[in-house]
Scaffold this motif. Sequence first.
Motif, PDB file in Angstrom:
ATOM      1  N   LYS A 138      45.486  40.462  45.646  1.00 21.70           N
ATOM      2  CA  LYS A 138      45.361  41.861  46.308  1.00 21.70           C
ATOM      3  C   LYS A 138      43.889  42.053  46.457  1.00 21.70           C
ATOM      4  N   ARG A 156      41.775  44.596  45.874  1.00 18.51           N
ATOM      5  CA  ARG A 156      41.494  45.475  44.872  1.00 18.51           C
ATOM      6  C   ARG A 156      41.134  44.690  43.521  1.00 18.51           C
ATOM      7  N   GLN A 173      33.861  46.900  50.096  1.00 18.42           N
ATOM      8  CA  GLN A 173      34.790  46.733  48.853  1.00 18.42           C
ATOM      9  C   GLN A 173      34.906  47.769  47.935  1.00 18.42           C
ATOM     10  N   GLU A 198      42.926  42.153  53.833  1.00 23.76           N
ATOM     11  CA  GLU A 198      43.830  42.747  53.003  1.00 23.76           C
ATOM     12  C   GLU A 198      45.117  42.709  53.106  1.00 23.76           C
ATOM     13  N   ALA A 224      38.581  42.345  44.048  1.00 21.50           N
ATOM     14  CA  ALA A 224      37.093  42.765  43.991  1.00 21.50           C
ATOM     15  C   ALA A 224      36.662  43.124  42.544  1.00 21.50           C
ATOM     16  N   MET A 251      42.300  52.366  37.130  1.00 15.47           N
ATOM     17  CA  MET A 251      42.751  51.261  37.072  1.00 15.47           C
ATOM     18  C   MET A 251      44.359  51.249  36.363  1.00 15.47           C
ATOM     19  N   GLU A 305      37.711  51.274  47.481  1.00 12.05           N
ATOM     20  CA  GLU A 305      38.758  51.371  46.428  1.00 12.05           C
ATOM     21  C   GLU A 305      38.493  50.871  44.967  1.00 12.05           C
ATOM     22  N   ALA A 306      37.689  49.826  44.854  1.00 17.94           N
ATOM     23  CA  ALA A 306      37.330  49.209  43.707  1.00 17.94           C
ATOM     24  C   ALA A 306      35.919  49.607  42.797  1.00 17.94           C
ATOM     25  N   GLU A 335      46.479  46.160  36.484  1.00 19.05           N
ATOM     26  CA  GLU A 335      44.919  45.653  36.726  1.00 19.05           C
ATOM     27  C   GLU A 335      44.244  45.546  35.289  1.00 19.05           C
TER      28      GLU A 335
END
Length: 677
Positions: free
Chosen positions: A151, A153, A88, A477, A156, A342, A91-92, A346
């Motif tokens: 979503k 991201r 995970q 996802e 996470a 971010m 991307e995060a 977000e």
Amino acid sequence: MGETAILTQSALLIGLLATFGAGMGAQLVAWRFKVPAIILLFGLGLLFGPGLGLLHPSQFFGPMFRPLISLLVAVVVAEGGMALDFRQLREAGEGVARLTMLALPVNWGLGALAAHFITGFDWGLSLLFGAIVVVTGPTVVMPLLRDAKLKPRIAAFLRWEAILNDPVGAILAGIVLEIMLLQVPAGHHHHHLVMAWSLDDLSGALGASCLGAMGGVVAAWGLKMLFTRDMVPEIFKVPILLSMILIIYQACTLLAEGAGLVAVTAFGVAIANFHIPGMADLRRTKEALVVLIVSVLFIILTADLQRSVLADVSGPIMALALAMAFVVRPLGITLSTIGSSMTWQERLFVSWVAPRGIVAAAVAGTVGMKLLGAGVPGGGLITPAVFAVIAVTMLASGLTLKPLARLLHLTMSNKPTVVIVGARPWTIDLAECLRQASIPAMLVDDSQSGLTMAQGRGLPTLHAEVLSPHGEEALEERPVDYLIAATGDCIYNGMVCSHLAPHLGRQRVFQVSPGVARLDFYHGLSRDARGRLLGQPEWTYMYFIQRYREGWRFVSLEVTPDDLPVLTAMMNEVTPPLVVLVVKRGAVLAIHSAEEGAIVLQPGDTVVAFASPFAQRKLHDNVSLHVVAECAANPEGHGHGQGAPSAPEAAPAVAGLSPTEQGSARPGEVKQKGDVV
């Protein structure tokens, strides 16, 4: 004396029954009406405890109350750690690092400033308060994420922050508390506490935390060796897993306060990333147990609040709680994420969603008792202040998380999404018809050839093997609510349905009929080894293939009062049009299955049906469904011959296969060129 003991036991049993029953009842009500369960649980605790005086957990359990709470919290934290997969972080990763390394100290400092200047707490109490409420709680965040369909991201971000920061807050609170208590000589009371950091306490806590983390990883590795080398029978795996969590927690807690939470968090994360075969089944058992634990914990911790504590919730304390939710958290996240990748959506969402949970409540209760016992001035205000923050943040996050996520476009889909496994011309036609009925549909196949046609029609596709780790990750996802396994291999269809049933729900996974013979209750495929039947038993894979070659196509029909009786009768018939599913008002999906009760149709619903060329022409000419049904039932009299013939017993010949290969196909399976026989 004996009568008093009997009355106490009776009160304890009644309290436990009320707690378990009300807890699970609240979970069901929350699921049914799409409201956060934590709000209902918190309200039930206030009702049973300070409200009606039915529950007095600390009096019932005595000195064992706090240790029992701590052990249950350890199980919840460990289960949360098992949800943290390092994949995970691709991307995060940057956002998670900002939220765990920068945001935590910033929020701690801002929270201490707010406590000092709003309520007039001493600096010692202010730092202690800031340490307790600095983190979000996995016991609250995880249930909210489970229902929000965020979503991957953004989910996470919140998941990793809640689980990794939780033990850190407990350790900080333990360090500050020990330093404060050392500065209060026995028999003396100070109106002002001057903080002096102790390097010995700090280094000791850090050392204990590192040892706890290492112990958790080593224990997870040992568990992997036991499980993968067939040294433990299946029936013992869950008890051993739970026992190790409790032992690790208690052993490391003896080293330092908070080290136990670090250890079980590391244990859970290591278990998740060692990828032990069969651990998914054990995790599902633990998830179910954690739902029960969280339900009970919220009720009994809230019920244990004394009315005197609630009476201490003054104007300044409520102002502090509001400032923590709507000023301190947003400001801390803004400062910590400057220059990060971010998005502003977000950052705004993470700033708003910060519910405190059971760990903060448990630490506040323990800290409050120690401060009162040591005679620290103002120590009795820590518990009401923390619970005020818990209440405000739970209400704010619980009631606004879904609407805010939709407003910021951080949710995957608000409509039920159908995933169809197997890209064939007839399934592509079904997906296109669903799209016309405003139901999102996605085709999944491990062969690109079938997906090319779907992509040409603008349909969402996924090129993956759904039973592979890559396929599982790719489905996570994407929004998935219903599954239709529609390949030519009925055994594979069953494997896909049974594999995804625990995630989607067994009532939401369907497969094309494996054939009437294989549906026999005793001699056929086990119901646990397959999905629900799509339509009637005669609707096999070859049935759809042959009808499609004859020109049958999927059509969508809006239910009118005049057509309602005809469509209702068609639900259990094999005359065209064949009703496959119904889109109820409000985008609620009901997939037709002969194994379940008939779908109740209402005017305004949309029916997706499989129609013959004759039925399509009549429907296109706006001919009444009454006429279409009569013509389908008597095709000879109308000269079209496009009724609904019985399901074919043998598959038609496929070019490139020998007669021997053709005959080796199982009922309901299509042999293709290139298959190994």
